[in-house]
Design a protein around this motif. Structure first.
Motif, PDB file in Angstrom:
ATOM      1  N   UNK A 215       0.806  -1.085   0.025  1.00 34.13           N
ATOM      2  CA  UNK A 215      -0.141  -0.026  -0.005  1.00 34.13           C
ATOM      3  C   UNK A 215       0.696   1.160   0.019  1.00 34.13           C
ATOM      4  N   UNK A 216       0.586   2.179  -0.937  1.00 38.55           N
ATOM      5  CA  UNK A 216       1.475   3.323  -1.082  1.00 38.55           C
ATOM      6  C   UNK A 216       3.024   3.061  -1.212  1.00 38.55           C
ATOM      7  N   UNK A 266       5.338  -0.604 -12.269  1.00 38.53           N
ATOM      8  CA  UNK A 266       4.648  -0.185 -10.971  1.00 38.53           C
ATOM      9  C   UNK A 266       3.316   0.487 -11.430  1.00 38.53           C
ATOM     10  N   UNK A 267       3.630   1.339 -12.443  1.00 37.18           N
ATOM     11  CA  UNK A 267       2.199   2.261 -12.605  1.00 37.18           C
ATOM     12  C   UNK A 267       1.221   1.710 -13.580  1.00 37.18           C
ATOM     13  N   UNK A 268       1.670   0.540 -14.304  1.00 40.29           N
ATOM     14  CA  UNK A 268       0.597  -0.206 -14.850  1.00 40.29           C
ATOM     15  C   UNK A 268      -0.200  -0.977 -13.987  1.00 40.29           C
ATOM     16  N   UNK A 269       0.011  -1.166 -12.719  1.00 35.79           N
ATOM     17  CA  UNK A 269      -0.716  -2.202 -11.914  1.00 35.79           C
ATOM     18  C   UNK A 269      -2.463  -2.004 -11.833  1.00 35.79           C
ATOM     19  N   UNK A 270      -2.365  -0.753 -11.489  1.00 35.37           N
ATOM     20  CA  UNK A 270      -4.119  -0.389 -11.523  1.00 35.37           C
ATOM     21  C   UNK A 270      -4.957  -1.049 -12.744  1.00 35.37           C
ATOM     22  N   UNK A 295      -0.360  -7.526  -8.886  1.00 32.88           N
ATOM     23  CA  UNK A 295      -1.844  -7.494  -9.055  1.00 32.88           C
ATOM     24  C   UNK A 295      -2.482  -6.773  -8.024  1.00 32.88           C
ATOM     25  N   UNK A 296      -3.624  -5.776  -8.677  1.00 30.86           N
ATOM     26  CA  UNK A 296      -4.180  -5.132  -7.774  1.00 30.86           C
ATOM     27  C   UNK A 296      -5.540  -5.848  -7.230  1.00 30.86           C
ATOM     28  N   UNK A 301     -12.446  -2.728   1.491  1.00 30.76           N
ATOM     29  CA  UNK A 301     -12.960  -1.333   1.218  1.00 30.76           C
ATOM     30  C   UNK A 301     -11.814  -0.573   0.298  1.00 30.76           C
ATOM     31  N   UNK A 302     -10.661  -0.829   0.177  1.00 33.57           N
ATOM     32  CA  UNK A 302      -9.755  -0.151  -0.574  1.00 33.57           C
ATOM     33  C   UNK A 302      -8.937  -0.968  -1.513  1.00 33.57           C
ATOM     34  N   UNK A 303      -7.952  -0.121  -2.387  1.00 29.32           N
ATOM     35  CA  UNK A 303      -7.370  -0.932  -3.298  1.00 29.32           C
ATOM     36  C   UNK A 303      -6.220  -1.081  -2.927  1.00 29.32           C
ATOM     37  N   UNK A 304      -5.322  -2.292  -2.966  1.00 28.20           N
ATOM     38  CA  UNK A 304      -4.158  -2.438  -2.587  1.00 28.20           C
ATOM     39  C   UNK A 304      -3.195  -3.334  -3.754  1.00 28.20           C
TER      40      UNK A 304
END
Length: 711
Positions: A215-216, A266-270, A295-296, A301-304
């Motif tokens: 996360x982050x 890393x930016x491609x993951x979402x 993988x996302x 209730x939050x995306x990791x």
């Protein structure tokens, strides 16, 4: 049965859950309940007796709080239950219950009004009804509280002897029995759920892959394998939130192009899954290579980001060695050519030039070249043959020692190649084939080889061209492992998908039980119904784990099975995923005959073909998508077809889809190993045929197996 009910051995989690749930129960049992009963008895009992009874409750309240604190501390710090504190806790709960039950006898002795006795009974019923939620995870504590609170009060009612009191006592006894049964079922549900959670944690922490939740750009959770991979000796809490760049070699972290490449991935993951290779440093300073897959996912209730780390140091080492070998061989060939050109200038006769050039080519070849005459005398034995088999040219040339490098079981083939070849046409048919056999080194080691035979123009020599397959076998094993890991990743995704709904249902049902219990609205029928639903959901989760374990169980023996059995097993794992994607599943299973094969390997091929069809339908966003599975028999062959309406395979790549590392899954970064390994399993392991074609609506993959049954 009784030893399981009245045991003192409970899992840490069940005891901790009871201690946390019972915090509200402390005040209810040892303060508010006794306070209400004291008010009911106030005008009828001597004040000193009443104060003594209430003071004992207050004393037990503080004693219970103290023991609970020490028991929690022993569980969290020492990771085991302190039997002394646990027994004291059971004793305090039982004494508190006994004091409540004795209040009925105080009412009988001092002849309080009947209505007051009923009020005391209602208070005791309310406290015991709530105990199923606070003490239910440890059944022996729940039994102690129920028994010592209800039995004395029931006996007091029976002693009083009036009809109404006898009826009330009978009702309380029935309530006690039903409540104990419900409590036992709830305890079994808690126990089963805890065991399932422990199994999941075992799979999670003992996985061969390092697994982390990011996360982050910080790791907030990971398994034990990841700590071992980094050779980390501290606690898991200290490992979390560490700076990922800290464990990158200094020469890499200063390379802006390298870091930019990683950040781009890393930016491609979402939007898509990402797999890349990265070099890390262990705590002891040793560097190692890993393959990271990101993988996302949605958690709380939050995306990791879920990441998996696979140590590929051995694979990188083998790859570097293969590159070095290829470079070395290329250099040898170049040097051989250079030497041959230099030597050509020194020969005048054309025949001498040709002979010298031929010798150079033979000596510089990356194949072992051995030639024998009719007398089985070795006339040619090049340097590569020395490297492969360990025998020197001095030991082999001019001798009849070819059997030194041929295992005994291939003696007949050698005899055919070295003798019959010169005289019969039949031998020409056998000799012309390329065979994969075994060779024998001087040190006794058996190695895989590929051998082809030929002859000189005048047929006076038999020439064997031999290639060492050791490195190819290593690469094949790597490809198989990569394919299996990729398939396991997809399987874990399917199982997580199947678990989502029952886990949500269990959470919702358990919440309903707690809410009704806290509001004193949990009646017997609701408790039994809700606990039964939770048990059914738990059985479903357990069955899913068993299916997963069975699917990947190693089995190198053939077994009799049918296509219907294999398809049922595969769909048991992934059918819900297909339906949840609104994909129609059509089954036309006309072949139910048994045949002998490697069942688990064949199931993995079927799963891969169905999964590929699902992926292409989702990738192309096909309207009214469907996957059709058909089985039938043609002559002596059992046929299985997997087809879809995804538009088919482009004609310019249809001949490449079974090649290793060729993939059309652009959005998912496919490995390109699924179809390659599927074809290997069907054609090399199962002696069948796997083909791909197109029909009017989409692709058709066809498996053909001979109808041979084990006797």
């Amino acid at each position: 049965m009784l030893d399981k009910i009245f045991t003192l051995y409970y899992s840490n989690k069940l005891v901790l859950e009871m201690l946390h749930n019972a915090k509200i129960g402390f005040l209810a049992v040892n303060f508010f309940g006794p306070l209400v009963i004291s008010l009911v008895l106030y005008t009828y009992l001597p004040l000193p007796y009443l104060l003594l009874w209430f003071s004992l409750h207050i004393f037990l309240l503080f004693l219970r709080l103290n023991i609970s604190y020490k028991l929690i501390n022993s569980l969290e710090n020492h990771n085991h239950i302190s039997r002394t504190y646990f027994c004291l806790y059971i004793l305090v709960i039982s004494l508190s219950a006994l004091l409540l039950g004795l209040s009925g006898w105080m009412g009988i002795i001092y002849q309080i009004p009947e209505i007051n006795m009923f009020i005391i009974g209602i208070v005791i019923i309310a406290l015991t009804a709530g105990s199923i939620a606070t003490l239910g995870t440890v059944f022996i504590v729940f039994v102690g509280f129920m028994f010592f609170s209800m039995i004395p009060f029931i006996l007091a009612l029976l002693y009083h002897g009036d009809l109404i009191f006898n009826i009330f006592a009978s009702i309380l006894f029935i309530f006690l029995v039903i409540h104990l049964i419900s409590g036992y079922k709830l305890y079994l549900m808690y126990k089963h759920t805890t065991e399932l959670e422990q199994k999941y944690k075992t799979i999670y922490h003992k996985s061969s892959l390092g697994i982390a939740i990011i996360k982050n750009y910080d790791i907030i959770e990971c398994n034990e394998t990841l700590l071992q991979m980094f050779n980390y000796q501290g606690s898991m809490k200290d490992f979390l939130y560490f700076n990922i760049y800290k464990n990158v070699p200094s020469n890499k972290i200063t390379n802006k192009a390298y870091i930019k490449k990683i950040l781009t991935q890393l930016k491609k993951v979402p939007s898509q899954d990402v797999t890349f290779e990265w070099e890390h440093i262990k705590e002891n300073g040793e560097t190692f290579w890993v393959e990271i897959s990101l993988t996302q996912m949605k958690l709380n209730n939050e995306y990791v980001i879920q990441g998996t780390w696979k140590d590929i140091s051995d694979r990188k080492k083998i790859s570097d060695e293969l590159k070095f070998l290829n470079t070395s061989l290329e250099l040898k060939i170049k040097n051989a050519i250079a030497r041959s050109r230099q030597r050509d200038k020194q020969f005048i006769k054309k025949e001498s030039k040709q002979k010298e050039y031929l010798n150079i080519v033979i000596e510089s070849s990356n194949h072992a070249i051995i030639a024998i005459d009719k007398n089985k005398t070795i006339l040619t034995y090049n340097q590569k043959a020395e490297e492969i088999f360990g025998f020197t040219q001095k030991e082999m040339l001019g001798s009849n020692n070819l059997l030194h490098i041929i295992p005994l079981k291939y003696k007949n083939l050698y005899t055919l190649a070295s003798t019959s070849y010169f005289n019969t046409e039949k031998s020409n048919e056998i000799i012309s084939k390329t065979l994969e056999l075994e060779g024998l080194r001087k040190d006794g080691k058996v190695i895989p080889i590929r051998i082809s035979f030929g002859s000189s123009k005048n047929k006076k020599l038999v020439i064997a061209n031999i290639y060492d397959l050791s490195q190819e076998k290593i690469q094949e094993n790597i490809l198989q492992q990569q394919s299996k890991l990729a398939q396991m990743g997809e399987m874990i995704s399917m199982i997580a998908h199947q678990w989502r709904q029952p886990l949500s249902a269990i959470s919702s049902t358990a919440g309903g039980i707690n809410l009704k219990a806290n509001l004193n609205k949990l009646d017997n029928s609701s408790a039994i119904k809700l606990s039964s639903e939770i048990l059914e959901y738990s059985k479903h989760l357990s069955t899913t784990i068993d299916d997963f374990r069975e699917f990947f169980k190693a089995n190198k023996k053939k077994e009799n099975t049918t296509y219907t059995q294999l398809i049922k097993s595969v769909l048991g794992i992934m059918e819900s995923s297909i339906h949840n994607q609104d994909i129609k599943l059509i089954q036309s299973l006309q072949c139910n005959e048994y045949f002998s094969t490697y069942a688990n390997e064949l199931k993995q091929v079927i799963l891969n073909l169905i999964k590929n069809a699902e992926d292409i339908l989702l990738e192309k966003n096909i309207k009214n998508p469907y996957i059709k599975i058909a089985t039938y028999k043609v002559e002596n062959y059992f046929i299985l077809e997997v087809s879809d309406n995804g538009g088919g395979i482009p004609l310019d790549i249809i001949n490449k889809i079974f090649d290793p590392y060729f993939s059309t899954k652009m959005k998912k970064d496919g490995t390109g190993l699924g179809l390659y390994m599927s074809k290997t399993i069907i054609e090399e392991h199962c002696n069948g045929k796997l083909t791909a074609s197109n029909n009017v609506e989409g692709a058709v993959f066809k498996i053909s197996l001979q109808s041979i049954k084990e006797l």
